[in-house]
Write an enzyme that holds these catalytic residues in place. Structure first.
Site, short mmCIF file in Angstrom:
data_model
loop_
_atom_site.label_atom_id
_atom_site.label_comp_id
_atom_site.label_asym_id
_atom_site.label_seq_id
_atom_site.Cartn_x
_atom_site.Cartn_y
_atom_site.Cartn_z
N LYS A 55 0.84 -1.21 0.00
CA LYS A 55 0.00 0.00 0.00
C LYS A 55 0.88 1.26 0.00
CE LYS A 55 -0.17 -0.07 5.06
NZ LYS A 55 -0.98 -0.43 6.25
N TYR A 282 14.71 30.33 8.08
CA TYR A 282 13.58 31.10 8.59
C TYR A 282 13.65 31.33 10.10
CZ TYR A 282 11.13 30.47 4.15
OH TYR A 282 10.76 30.50 2.83
C1 PLP Z 1 -0.16 -1.39 6.94
C2 PLP Z 1 -0.73 -2.64 7.48
C3 PLP Z 1 0.08 -3.76 7.74
C4 PLP Z 1 1.59 -3.71 7.70
O1 PLP Z 1 2.03 -3.45 9.02
P1 PLP Z 1 3.59 -3.33 9.38
O2 PLP Z 1 3.61 -3.06 10.84
O3 PLP Z 1 4.08 -2.18 8.57
O4 PLP Z 1 4.19 -4.62 9.00
C5 PLP Z 1 -0.54 -4.94 8.10
N1 PLP Z 1 -1.88 -5.01 8.21
C6 PLP Z 1 -2.70 -3.95 8.00
C7 PLP Z 1 -4.16 -4.09 8.17
C8 PLP Z 1 -2.14 -2.74 7.64
O5 PLP Z 1 -2.96 -1.68 7.43
#
Ligand code: PLP
Length: 400
Positions: A55, A282
């Site tokens: 994702k 800044y």
């Molecule tokens: C993003 C996500 C993961 C991955 O988790 P990590 O801690 O990055 O391994 C697993 N399950 C779900 C539902 C997620 O949204």
């Protein structure tokens, strides 16, 4: 969509040009061999099938190259948040089992079903909408029902679970859905030794039992994220969902031997000597305590360099770590290089695996009071991606 990005090396310097967009000022180098290594390590350590969570553009690393690499090195599934992400995988010709898990209750799921994307459902409303889309398409939707075991985020509450599985069984008998999986997500995602873990596995087991009692036969139960996959055997079930570990960030405070996949580079665009008492950036939050050399780096918070890390963050430049002076701006920050022999165009490593002494993404997360996930996913679209490793595609655009 970018295309035909050109890269080359001059005197060992990484350069990258996107047609019409000039030379990229800041570049993320993605080591696909590290992704391959991490996939195999998680697979072997957990002894469980792996879903590569790609994702958010593969946590900023590029969804397609990461997905291809993970699949070639033992991942069995891909996980994404949304249907457009899943369809992008399919458009790239990736046919591996893929689960998408955040949807509106009134989406048209037809395109996802035709692309053979598995869908998560957390409510009767979502399940019904998926079933209606399946009926319209004349297909059977592959569904993973999600139970909320304590996170209070997505997932059906325990009080609604019986109704959801009963409805699911009816829709199975109608031939419009098939409940392939049951799943949930952990509360303490980076602490696999939390006592809440046992409570969550019990609630999860109860939910599976209730589903089976309703006549469902889910083959794939999944609960673990990266941390739990590596360190909490009770959570592994039939599949583990690996996100951050895939990208080489150690998910708990110990080393499993993961390798960081992303190194963020830039090159200095200006170098100047300034006297004692010079205010920098800044609001002049930094004033030089001595005569010094300032090096300007063309990367800022629009590129995902967190402004909140101002005053603490360091980068690797001219052979050692050097402090960022003053506030990180939208497109630039200034490094106090002391009396170092820094020249125009010198390489700056903002973060990387840490093997040469450069900061890691974990350090950047600490400096910005956040987690590495937010740093990696925040690396902006203007930052070029360059792929190295045996699986690297020839072009370096994110979509390649
Ligand atoms: C993003 C996500 C993961 C991955 O988790 P990590 O801690 O990055 O391994 C697993 N399950 C779900 C539902 C997620 O949204």
């Amino acid at each position: 969509m970018r295309s035909s990005t050109e890269t080359w090396e001059t005197n060992g310097e990484r350069r990258c040009r996107i047609p019409g967009e000039g030379i990229i000022l800041c570049q993320a180098q993605i080591d696909l061999d590290a992704v391959a290594w991490n996939t195999e390590l998680i697979r072997n350590t957990s002894g469980t099938a792996v879903m590569a969570v790609v994702k958010a553009d593969g946590f900023g690393h590029g969804m397609i190259p990461v997905a291809r690499t993970a699949l070639a090195h033992g991942a069995a599934w891909l996980g994404v948040t949304s249907i457009p992400e899943a369809l992008e995988l399919r458009e790239a010709g990736i046919t591996a089992p893929t689960l998408s898990w955040v949807h509106h209750h009134d989406e048209d799921f037809g395109s996802a079903l035709r692309a053979e994307v598995d869908l998560s459902a957390s409510s009767v409303e979502h399940l019904s909408a998926i079933a209606e889309s399946a009926a319209r398409a004349g297909m059977t939707a592959q569904v993973h029902l999600k139970i909320d075991t304590g996170l209070s985020r997505n997932g059906a509450s325990a009080g609604h679970w019986h109704e959801l599985v009963t409805k699911a069984r009816r829709l199975e008998l109608d031939g419009v859905v098939r409940i392939r999986g049951i799943w949930s997500h952990l509360v303490h995602s980076s602490d696999p030794r939390s006592p809440s873990l046992l409570r969550q596995t019990h609630l999860f087991d109860d939910a599976v039992t209730i589903a089976r009692d309703a006549g469902l036969t889910p083959r794939i139960r999944h609960l673990a994220n990266s941390a739990a996959a590596l360190a909490a055997s009770a959570t592994r079930y039939d599949l583990v969902r690996a996100g951050i570990g895939l990208y080489g960030v150690e998910p708990i405070g110990e080393s499993f031997g993961l390798r960081a996949a992303m190194t963020l580079y830039a090159r200095t665009v200006l170098v100047k000597d300034v006297p004692t008492g010079t205010g920098v950036s800044y609001d002049h939050t930094h004033v030089t305590a001595r005569q010094t050399r300032l090096a300007l780096v063309p990367a800022g918070y629009a590129d995902g360099i967190p402004r909140a890390a101002s005053g603490r963050a360091e980068v690797w430049m001219a052979g050692r770590r050097r402090s960022i002076a003053g506030l990180i701006a939208m497109d630039q920050f200034v490094v106090d290089a002391g009396d170092a022999d820094v020249a125009l165009g010198d390489e700056v490593i903002i973060f990387g695996p840490g093997t040469r002494g450069e900061p890691t993404v974990l350090e950047w997360a600490d400096w910005a009071s956040t987690i590495p996930h937010e740093i990696l996913t925040g690396i902006g679209g203007r930052v070029g991606r360059r792929y190295i490793g045996s699986a690297a595609p020839h072009t370096t655009n994110k979509e390649s």
